[in-house]
Design an enzyme around this catalytic site. Structure first.
Site, PDB file in Angstrom:
ATOM      1  N   THR A 554       0.808  -1.215   0.347  1.00  9.38           N
ATOM      2  CA  THR A 554      -0.206  -0.059  -0.060  1.00  9.38           C
ATOM      3  C   THR A 554       1.020   1.549   0.439  1.00  9.38           C
ATOM      4  OG1 THR A 554      -0.099   0.987   2.377  1.00  9.38           O
ATOM      5  CG2 THR A 554      -1.524  -1.636   1.416  1.00  9.38           C
ATOM      6  N   LYS A 578       7.044   3.901   0.872  1.00  9.51           N
ATOM      7  CA  LYS A 578       7.938   4.390   1.228  1.00  9.51           C
ATOM      8  C   LYS A 578       8.391   5.025   2.366  1.00  9.51           C
ATOM      9  CE  LYS A 578       9.172   5.326  -3.074  1.00  9.51           C
ATOM     10  NZ  LYS A 578       7.873   5.589  -4.266  1.00  9.51           N
ATOM     11  N   GLU A 605      13.482  -2.771  -0.722  1.00  2.00           N
ATOM     12  CA  GLU A 605      14.501  -2.667  -1.750  1.00  2.00           C
ATOM     13  C   GLU A 605      13.934  -1.965  -2.885  1.00  2.00           C
ATOM     14  OE1 GLU A 605      16.792  -2.213  -3.672  1.00  2.00           O
ATOM     15  OE2 GLU A 605      17.638  -4.155  -3.363  1.00  2.00           O
ATOM     16  N   ALA A 610      12.685   0.969  -7.617  1.00  2.00           N
ATOM     17  CA  ALA A 610      11.439  -0.499  -7.639  1.00  2.00           C
ATOM     18  C   ALA A 610      12.528  -1.719  -7.977  1.00  2.00           C
ATOM     19  CB  ALA A 610      10.805  -0.797  -9.878  1.00  2.00           C
ATOM     20  N   GLY A 663       0.192   3.664 -14.618  1.00  6.24           N
ATOM     21  CA  GLY A 663       0.595   3.077 -13.327  1.00  6.24           C
ATOM     22  C   GLY A 663       2.012   3.164 -12.989  1.00  6.24           C
ATOM     23  N   GLU A 666       2.875   7.122  -8.546  1.00  2.60           N
ATOM     24  CA  GLU A 666       1.981   6.912  -7.674  1.00  2.60           C
ATOM     25  C   GLU A 666       0.419   7.030  -7.370  1.00  2.60           C
ATOM     26  OE1 GLU A 666       3.779   6.916  -3.971  1.00  2.60           O
ATOM     27  OE2 GLU A 666       5.381   5.511  -4.933  1.00  2.60           O
ATOM     28  N   LYS A 681      13.399   8.721  -1.845  1.00  5.68           N
ATOM     29  CA  LYS A 681      14.471   8.351  -2.211  1.00  5.68           C
ATOM     30  C   LYS A 681      15.904   8.778  -1.804  1.00  5.68           C
ATOM     31  CE  LYS A 681      11.045   6.417  -5.471  1.00  5.68           C
ATOM     32  NZ  LYS A 681      10.899   6.288  -7.354  1.00  5.68           N
TER      33      LYS A 681
END
Ligand code: ADP
Ligand code: ASP
Ligand code: MG
Length: 814
Positions: A554, A578, A605, A610, A663, A666, A681
């Site tokens: 999610t 994240k 990871e 990704a 896709g 987010e 990130k």
């Protein structure tokens, strides 16, 4: 002569009794004795009914009615009508006596052990009579013999001790004279010298059969039950348990002592001295070979032959400074327990002699505490010894095997396996025969302990991973597809068995302890119960499986806040969300710390790039002693997609819309477009490089107009993009005029991070990034000028799912 014993399930109903008849018919070439238990469940029902009666609860009449119906119904179904009446009237008259006994107990409000034995004996007395009559009607040369006339005991009601000399004599002379090919006898019941009815303890029909086998020097004792033999662990609790084809008397005895109920522990003693083999067979699969119990173990050098457990254990500890060096304390302690008939199941004593600790049955705790405290009243009042300490609701798990003594490292493996699975060990004992190692653990951990130990000692390195997946949108559903596809390969090549036990989306959730079918999980989930994050966690925790993994697909902050609960309970966490790693530094650190403390990996990871192995590479660099000086990266697959496709022939709005639909963004595209996603990130990479950094310390230079950043819904946001199209075209033109491309770049150097849109000239490492590609340049002490570069598709459901999958496999190899 052969002795065959059929247990409760084997004679539970007319259909099963018919199976028994077929088995007996096939063996009748030899003279045989058939010992039977009460019809399945009847012993418990009799005990329960007698309790009700003695509590003066009229509900005992319902119990009696059920008992009557079971027996009368069985006769009517099994015996031809013309032969029924005599049998029905004999059984009815027995039931009338049973009723009188129960009424007596009801009137007095009391149930002595002697009366209880009398009442419970009807289970075996009736079943054996009915079965012998049935055999007669089926053309078997059968007769009935009441075991009370053969087996003589003392008067320890409920668990009487056998007078072997007398008993052997009775049996021998009876069977020598008997000419019938089949003799049916009730198990469990016996009588005392004075002629009072006694019983041999719960599960005692096995013992009856063994006593008769020894008395007549039988060629074999066959125990027919509802499983195909003695297993490496109770097959009802450990699905992977395997049948042991041959095992020694001592090993079987040890396993049964430690709870392998398939054989009542005293059973082995009488046949052992005469070396009569015991064969455990399955009434429901008679062709299965079963287990042979003989003098030889034939374990082919195997060390651990079985794992078993006994529940209902309490620990009793006596400790205090007054115990050191004073002789006789242990003697008094054990004497006190023994005088009260309290059996000690396990003993440990600290070498400092500061404490003695014993395992006893939960049922004896109150009595034990009172008598021990009384016996040591003087020492307790003078504070030399503390009042006895009690810990309840425990169980013993034991590894058993003849060859364990000649091998090192078994207890190490046992305890580390339990430790890895967060099973707390309360006490340890190793039998002097070194045929078993036992550990006392919490009752609620038994299933997990048995399964993890079984995996460690018997399953040729096949490791079972139990997955609980939250979020089955784009990424989650791809993950389930990939697992379905790779299941066989993982099992065969990597020795990993992956089962998805729970799935939840925001609406519903489902659990299936045998694993949810990945072919139709969607429909199963739609019909699941209402989704609830807390309940999801509670259920996983309560299932208490080994190697449990919570997978978060999610983007929810609330879900990320539950990770600590999982890790604290030794449930690993794999996440593509994240938020946990990029929110408060304290929480990130806490999660990493919990993962270490509870041996439960926390892997993320996919938080950066990704499926690209970015975090894993970074981890290896740091672990091997490298130091990160600078990171330069294009980390947003979404922004890369947007700026690679945006030019003066399309609108910025349409490209962003397309990215969302395919896709690449987010669920909330502002997270990507505002640069927040890239900030998260680079923050995670900096933290993983060993730097303490927070979101508010990152400098962000947004290319979006103010009003786009302040919208409250996706619709509003897309409206502002339409409105500001000329702004976006201007940015594009400026780059084009300089022969440059637009890239959203993240940088980290000297402990500081910044993100923003940059014009990248041709020739630069970033210039040729295609589609949704990501690129990371690590400048480290080992890679000072020419950076270590990782590049590849960095967004999209398929690659993200495969990154999560890789993390799950990492846990499998952990
Ligand atoms: P019966 O009524 O035939 O005497 P029991 O219920 O007394 O049968 O014993 C059979 C049961 O023992 C099995 O159903 C199984 O659940 C249990 N059991 C416990 N440990 C083991 C083991 N190691 N191997 C086989 N069965 C076991
Ligand atoms: N019927 C008795 C019991 O359930 C004895 C036996 O089945 O072995 O304990
Ligand atoms: Mg039994």
């Amino acid at each position: 002569m052969k002795i065959l014993k059929f247990g409760g399930t084997s004679v539970a109903n007319p259909e099963n009794i018919n199976r028994v008849k077929t088995i007996v018919q096939n063996e009748v070439s030899d003279k045989i004795a058939v010992v039977v238990s009460a019809f399945g469940g009847v012993t418990d029902l009799l005990l329960h009914t007698s309790q009700l009666a003695s509590n003066q609860d009229l509900a005992f009449k319902d119990g009696l009615k059920k008992i009557e119906d079971r027996h009368m119904g069985t006769i009517k179904e099994l015996i031809p009508v013309n032969a029924q009446s005599a049998i029905l009237s004999k059984v009815k008259s027995d039931l009338n006596i049973l009723e009188t006994l129960l009424e007596g107990s009801f009137l007095i409000g009391e149930l002595t052990p002697k009366l209880s034995d009398k009442i419970v004996s009807y289970g075996e007395l009736l079943s054996s009579f009915i079965i012998s009559e049935f055999f007669k009607t089926e053309e078997l040369d059968a007769t009935f013999k009441d075991s009370r006339e053969l087996i003589t005991t003392d008067e320890s009601f409920g668990n009487a001790h056998v007078d072997f000399e007398k008993t052997y004599h009775n049996c021998d002379s009876f069977f020598k004279k008997s000419t019938h090919s089949v003799t049916v006898l009730p198990g469990f019941v016996a009588s005392s010298n004075a002629g009072n009815l006694t019983t041999l303890g719960r599960g005692g029909s096995d013992y009856t059969a063994a006593i008769i086998a020894a008395a007549v020097n039988a060629s074999v004792l066959e125990i027919w039950t509802d499983v195909s033999g003695m297993y490496t662990a109770n097959p009802k609790l450990v699905k992977q348990a395997k049948c042991v084809s041959q095992i020694s008397y001592e090993e079987a005895m040890e396993l049964s002592h430690f709870g392998a109920k398939v054989l009542y522990p005293p059973t082995i003693q009488p046949v052992l001295s005469k070396e009569i083999p015991i064969i455990i067979k399955n009434t429901f699969n008679p062709e299965d070979a079963g287990t042979r119990i003989t003098k030889n173990s034939n374990g082919n050098g195997k060390t651990v032959r079985g794992i078993s457990h006994v529940g209902g254990i309490s620990l009793l500890s006596l400790e205090g400074p007054g115990m050191i060096g004073i002789p006789g304390i242990s003697k008094r302690f054990f004497e006190t327990l023994s005088l009260e008939n309290i059996s000690v199941v396990l003993i440990t004593q600290a070498s400092s002699e500061h404490s003695i600790c014993v395992g006893i049955s939960d049922n004896d705790v109150e009595k034990a505490v009172d008598t021990v405290n009384e016996a040591f009243a003087y020492e307790i009042s003078s504070k030399k010894i503390k009042p006895v300490l009690v810990e309840k609701d425990l169980a013993i798990v034991a590894l058993v095997g003849d060859n364990m003594k000649s091998h090192q490292g078994l207890s190490g493996k046992m305890f580390s396996t339990l430790g890895k699975n967060n099973v707390n060990i309360r006490a340890i004992a190793q039998g002097a025969s070194e045929r078993n190692i036992s550990a006392v653990i919490k009752k609620t951990d038994v299933k997990k302990a048995l399964n993890s130990l079984h995996e460690a000692f018997f399953e040729e390195n096949i490791k079972q991973l139990n997955l609980f997946v939250m979020g089955v949108g784009n990424v989650g559903s791809k993950l389930l597809d990939q697992i379905k596809q790779q299941k066989k390969y993982l099992r065969e090549e990597l020795k990993l068995n992956i089962r998805v036990i729970g799935i939840s989306n925001s609406r519903t959730m489902v659990f299936n302890e045998d694993g949810i079918s990945l072919k139709n999980w969607e429909s199963v989930l739609t019909n699941g119960q209402k989704a609830d994050k807390e309940e999801f966690f509670k259920k996983i925790n309560q299932l208490n499986y080994r190697n449990s993994v919570f997978v978060d697909n999610t983007a929810s902050e609330e879900v990320s806040l539950t990770y600590s609960d999982y890790l604290k309970n030794s449930i690993s966490v794999v996440t593509c969300n994240k938020i946990a790693c990029s929110s408060d530094y304290g929480y990130y650190k806490e999660l990493k710390q919990l993962a270490k403390q509870f041996n439960s990996p926390f892997l993320f990871e996919t938080n950066v790039g990704a499926g690209l192995p970015i975090i894993d590479t970074l981890k290896h660099l740091i672990a091997s002693g490298d130091k990160v000086n600078k990171i330069e990266a294009v980390l947003s697959g979404s922004l890369n997609f947007v700026f690679n496709n945006f030019d003066d022939s399309v609108t910025f709005h349409d490209i962003v819309k397309q990215a969302q639909e395919e896709g690449y963004t987010e669920p909330d595209p502002t997270i990507d477009l505002s640069g927040v996603d890239v900030m998260r990130k680079i923050l995670i990479l900096a933290r993983e490089s060993g730097y303490q950094l927070d979101m508010n310390e990152i400098v962000s230079d947004s290319f979006l107009p103010e009003e786009s950043l302040k919208t409250n819904s996706n619709e509003e946001f897309f409206e502002t993009l339409k409105k500001n199209e000329t702004e976006f075209q201007k940015i594009y033109k400026e780059a084009k005029d300089k022969n440059s491309k637009l890239k959203y770049v993240a940088q980290f150097e000297n402990g500081k991070a910044k993100v923003g849109l940059q014009k990248i000239p041709s020739g630069h490492d970033f210039y040729n990034l295609e589609g949704s590609d990501n690129i990371v340049l690590f400048y480290t002490e080992r890679y000072p000028d020419q950076p270590l570069i990782i590049k590849g598709a960095g967004a999209g459901a398929e690659v993200t799912a495969s990154g999560i999958f890789a993390d799950i496999i990492r846990i499998g190899n952990f």
